[in-house]
Motif scaffolding. Structure first.
Motif, short mmCIF file in Angstrom:
data_model
loop_
_atom_site.label_atom_id
_atom_site.label_comp_id
_atom_site.label_asym_id
_atom_site.label_seq_id
_atom_site.Cartn_x
_atom_site.Cartn_y
_atom_site.Cartn_z
N ARG A 1 -4.21 -9.35 0.62
CA ARG A 1 -4.96 -8.36 1.37
C ARG A 1 -5.23 -8.87 2.77
NH1 ARG A 1 -3.48 -4.65 -0.18
NH2 ARG A 1 -5.14 -3.57 0.86
N SER A 2 -5.29 -7.94 3.72
CA SER A 2 -5.64 -8.32 5.08
C SER A 2 -6.93 -7.62 5.46
CB SER A 2 -4.52 -7.94 6.05
OG SER A 2 -4.22 -6.57 5.95
N ALA A 3 -7.88 -8.36 5.99
CA ALA A 3 -9.14 -7.76 6.40
C ALA A 3 -8.91 -6.81 7.56
CB ALA A 3 -10.12 -8.86 6.83
N PRO A 4 -9.78 -5.79 7.72
CA PRO A 4 -9.60 -4.85 8.82
C PRO A 4 -9.55 -5.53 10.18
CG PRO A 4 -11.22 -4.01 7.25
CD PRO A 4 -10.87 -5.39 6.81
N SER A 5 -10.16 -6.67 10.33
CA SER A 5 -10.16 -7.34 11.62
C SER A 5 -8.76 -7.73 12.05
CB SER A 5 -11.04 -8.58 11.59
OG SER A 5 -10.62 -9.48 10.60
N LEU A 6 -7.87 -7.99 11.08
CA LEU A 6 -6.50 -8.34 11.41
C LEU A 6 -5.77 -7.17 12.06
CD1 LEU A 6 -5.36 -10.42 8.32
CD2 LEU A 6 -5.95 -11.23 10.61
N ALA A 7 -6.07 -5.97 11.58
CA ALA A 7 -5.45 -4.80 12.17
C ALA A 7 -5.84 -4.69 13.64
CB ALA A 7 -5.86 -3.54 11.41
N ASP B 1 -4.22 -0.60 7.03
CA ASP B 1 -3.68 -1.12 5.78
C ASP B 1 -3.85 -0.10 4.65
OD1 ASP B 1 -2.36 -3.30 4.55
OD2 ASP B 1 -4.21 -3.84 3.51
N PHE B 2 -2.74 0.46 4.18
CA PHE B 2 -2.77 1.51 3.16
C PHE B 2 -1.50 1.40 2.31
CE2 PHE B 2 -3.18 5.83 1.45
CZ PHE B 2 -4.55 5.98 1.34
N PRO B 3 -1.33 0.27 1.60
CA PRO B 3 -0.07 0.00 0.91
C PRO B 3 0.05 0.70 -0.44
CG PRO B 3 -1.54 -1.88 0.72
CD PRO B 3 -2.25 -0.88 1.56
N ASP B 4 1.31 0.83 -0.89
CA ASP B 4 1.65 1.40 -2.20
C ASP B 4 1.12 2.83 -2.35
OD1 ASP B 4 2.68 -1.18 -2.95
OD2 ASP B 4 0.61 -1.80 -3.31
N PRO B 5 1.38 3.71 -1.39
CA PRO B 5 0.74 5.03 -1.42
C PRO B 5 1.26 5.92 -2.54
CG PRO B 5 2.36 4.95 0.33
CD PRO B 5 2.24 3.55 -0.20
N ASP B 6 0.34 6.68 -3.12
CA ASP B 6 0.64 7.74 -4.08
C ASP B 6 -0.02 9.01 -3.54
OD1 ASP B 6 1.18 8.93 -6.88
OD2 ASP B 6 -0.98 9.18 -6.66
N VAL B 7 0.70 10.14 -3.56
CA VAL B 7 0.18 11.38 -2.98
C VAL B 7 0.32 12.51 -3.98
CG1 VAL B 7 0.40 13.07 -1.12
CG2 VAL B 7 0.71 10.65 -0.62
N THR C 1 -11.84 -7.87 -10.48
CA THR C 1 -11.67 -7.21 -9.18
C THR C 1 -10.78 -8.04 -8.26
OG1 THR C 1 -13.68 -8.27 -8.35
CG2 THR C 1 -13.92 -6.08 -9.33
N GLY C 2 -10.30 -7.38 -7.20
CA GLY C 2 -9.56 -8.09 -6.16
C GLY C 2 -8.07 -7.87 -6.19
N ARG C 3 -7.52 -7.34 -7.29
CA ARG C 3 -6.07 -7.14 -7.39
C ARG C 3 -5.77 -5.78 -8.05
NH1 ARG C 3 -3.40 -12.08 -10.31
NH2 ARG C 3 -1.53 -11.37 -9.22
N THR C 4 -6.40 -4.75 -7.54
CA THR C 4 -6.20 -3.40 -8.07
C THR C 4 -5.13 -2.72 -7.23
OG1 THR C 4 -8.55 -3.39 -8.61
CG2 THR C 4 -7.37 -1.31 -8.84
N TRP C 5 -3.91 -2.68 -7.77
CA TRP C 5 -2.73 -2.31 -7.00
C TRP C 5 -2.17 -0.95 -7.40
CZ3 TRP C 5 0.55 -7.34 -8.15
CH2 TRP C 5 -0.07 -8.45 -7.55
N ALA C 6 -1.43 -0.38 -6.46
CA ALA C 6 -0.49 0.72 -6.70
C ALA C 6 -1.05 1.82 -7.61
CB ALA C 6 0.81 0.17 -7.29
N PRO C 7 -2.11 2.50 -7.21
CA PRO C 7 -2.67 3.56 -8.05
C PRO C 7 -1.77 4.79 -8.12
CG PRO C 7 -3.73 3.56 -5.90
CD PRO C 7 -2.83 2.35 -5.93
N THR D 1 -3.51 0.78 -2.68
CA THR D 1 -3.97 -0.51 -3.18
C THR D 1 -5.32 -0.91 -2.55
OG1 THR D 1 -1.82 -1.41 -3.83
CG2 THR D 1 -3.38 -2.98 -2.92
N ASN D 2 -6.04 -1.78 -3.26
CA ASN D 2 -7.40 -2.14 -2.87
C ASN D 2 -7.50 -2.78 -1.49
OD1 ASN D 2 -6.30 -4.69 -4.49
ND2 ASN D 2 -7.93 -5.42 -3.17
N THR D 3 -8.69 -2.71 -0.93
CA THR D 3 -9.08 -3.50 0.24
C THR D 3 -10.17 -4.46 -0.22
OG1 THR D 3 -10.92 -2.12 0.98
CG2 THR D 3 -8.70 -1.43 1.66
N PRO D 4 -10.65 -5.35 0.66
CA PRO D 4 -11.79 -6.20 0.25
C PRO D 4 -13.03 -5.39 -0.10
CG PRO D 4 -10.69 -7.14 2.15
CD PRO D 4 -10.08 -5.79 1.95
N ALA D 5 -13.10 -4.13 0.37
CA ALA D 5 -14.32 -3.35 0.17
C ALA D 5 -14.26 -2.39 -1.00
CB ALA D 5 -14.65 -2.57 1.45
#
Length: 329
Positions: A5-11, A49-55, A102-108, A67-71
């Motif tokens: 994960r990358s924190a928003p500050s990296l963006a 950061d908005f990876p593994d999108p499902d629509v 928590t911390g690795r909730t991926w690809a919903p 996929t999850n963020t730190p928040a």
């Protein structure tokens, strides 16, 4: 696969670096001082950061999940046209079940259920093994909160590395399925894309999974993942991602079959790569397919920003010349 994960500050840091190097937004030419052409810029509809999108589309609104963020455990955003998106800071899945850390909730993956509720198929870390496994939660609304009181995962083959990247599919006759990947690359094993049959309510698995495809092509590297099944006419198209997600070699492929359970035949070439995008999509993958307001298909996917610090979401046209999928960048 591991998705750091990358924190928003990296963006914000990446944006600042681009500004300092004179890169103009939208892939325009460099500055008037003659510094040359800028690098191609990503065509992100969600530029964070908005990876593994499902629509999914429901009742006039499109909902995207990631996929999850730190928040938050599961991100979501909304749109009326697939072009302009409002990213929520709320968590659609605030409380994980007892089996998950928590911390690795991926690809919903979210899907409407026959009873009017919505199912969230998710990947999370199984606490006793530290492997990734697939679970399911339900909600009365696409914005959640999704809830699961399960004491164990829905799919969790620990001897094969666990399971990730669940993707739901409902056939024309109402039969429900879940495509997924055994996470073998975590521990030196093959990565199979598999298909499980779901019960009519979409909340349980019936019988044994069916193997669909694994990594066999040079461009795929050591793994295939992120399966998505779409029915097109009399054929079934299995879209997938392959190679190392962390670099430009990550790409999308597809395979076709006369039946949802296969046998699937892979295309001779990848579906969409960094080069095919003109380097506007760096390592495109994690795709989903959705019907746009104009009634035509779109493919939704993530790719990296130029600094490789976050993965934004893009939407491209998906055409079917000769009943074969083609991405229009």
């Amino acid at each position: 696969m591991t998705r750091p994960r990358s924190a928003p500050s990296l963006a914000f840091l990446a944006i600042g670096l681009l500004a300092l190097t004179g890169c103009a937004p939208g892939g325009s030419d460099g500055d008037a001082s003659g510094g040359g052409s800028a690098e191609p810029q990503p065509a992100f509809v969600i530029d964070e950061d908005f990876p593994d999108p499902d629509v999914i589309g429901f009742d006039g609104t499109y909902y995207a999940y990631a996929t999850n963020t730190p928040a938050v455990n599961v991100q979501y955003a909304t749109s009326s046209d697939l072009e302009t998106w409002d990213v929520s800071r709320d968590d659609v899945f605030p409380d994980l079940p007892a089996w998950a850390d928590t911390g690795r909730t991926w690809a919903p993956d979210v899907a409407p259920l026959p009873d009017g509720r919505f199912a969230l198929y998710f990947t999370a870390q199984e606490s006793s093994s530290a492997r990734q496994c697939i679970g399911v939660a339900v909600s009365s609304a696409p914005t959640g909160p999704f809830v699961s009181d399960a004491v164990e995962p829905l799919i969790c083959p620990l001897d094969e590395g666990g399971a990730i990247d669940a993707s739901s599919f409902v056939d024309d006759d109402g039969s429900r399925y879940l495509a997924w990947k055994n996470d073998g690359n975590c521990c030196g094993l093959d990565t199979w894309l598999r298909l499980s049959t779901l019960t009519a309510d979409g909340l349980s698995v019936v019988g044994e999974p069916v193997d669909l495809v694994k990594q066999t092509e040079e461009w795929e590297g050591q793994l295939v993942e992120a399966p998505v099944i779409v029915r097109h006419g009399d054929e079934y198209a299995l879209f997938y991602s392959a190679n190392d997600y962390g670099g430009e070699e990550y790409a999308m492929g597809y395979a076709l079959a006369p039946s949802v359970a296969g046998p699937y035949t892979k295309a001779d070439e990848p579906l969409f790569t960094t080069a095919m995008s003109g380097s506007r999509a760096l390592g495109p993958g994690g795709q989903d397919v959705v019907v746009a307001p104009d009634g035509r298909d779109r493919i939704v996917y993530h790719s990296w920003d130029p600094a490789f610090s976050y993965r934004g979401m893009s939407v491209s046209e998906l055409e079917w010349p000769g009943d074969r999928p083609v991405v229009e960048p």
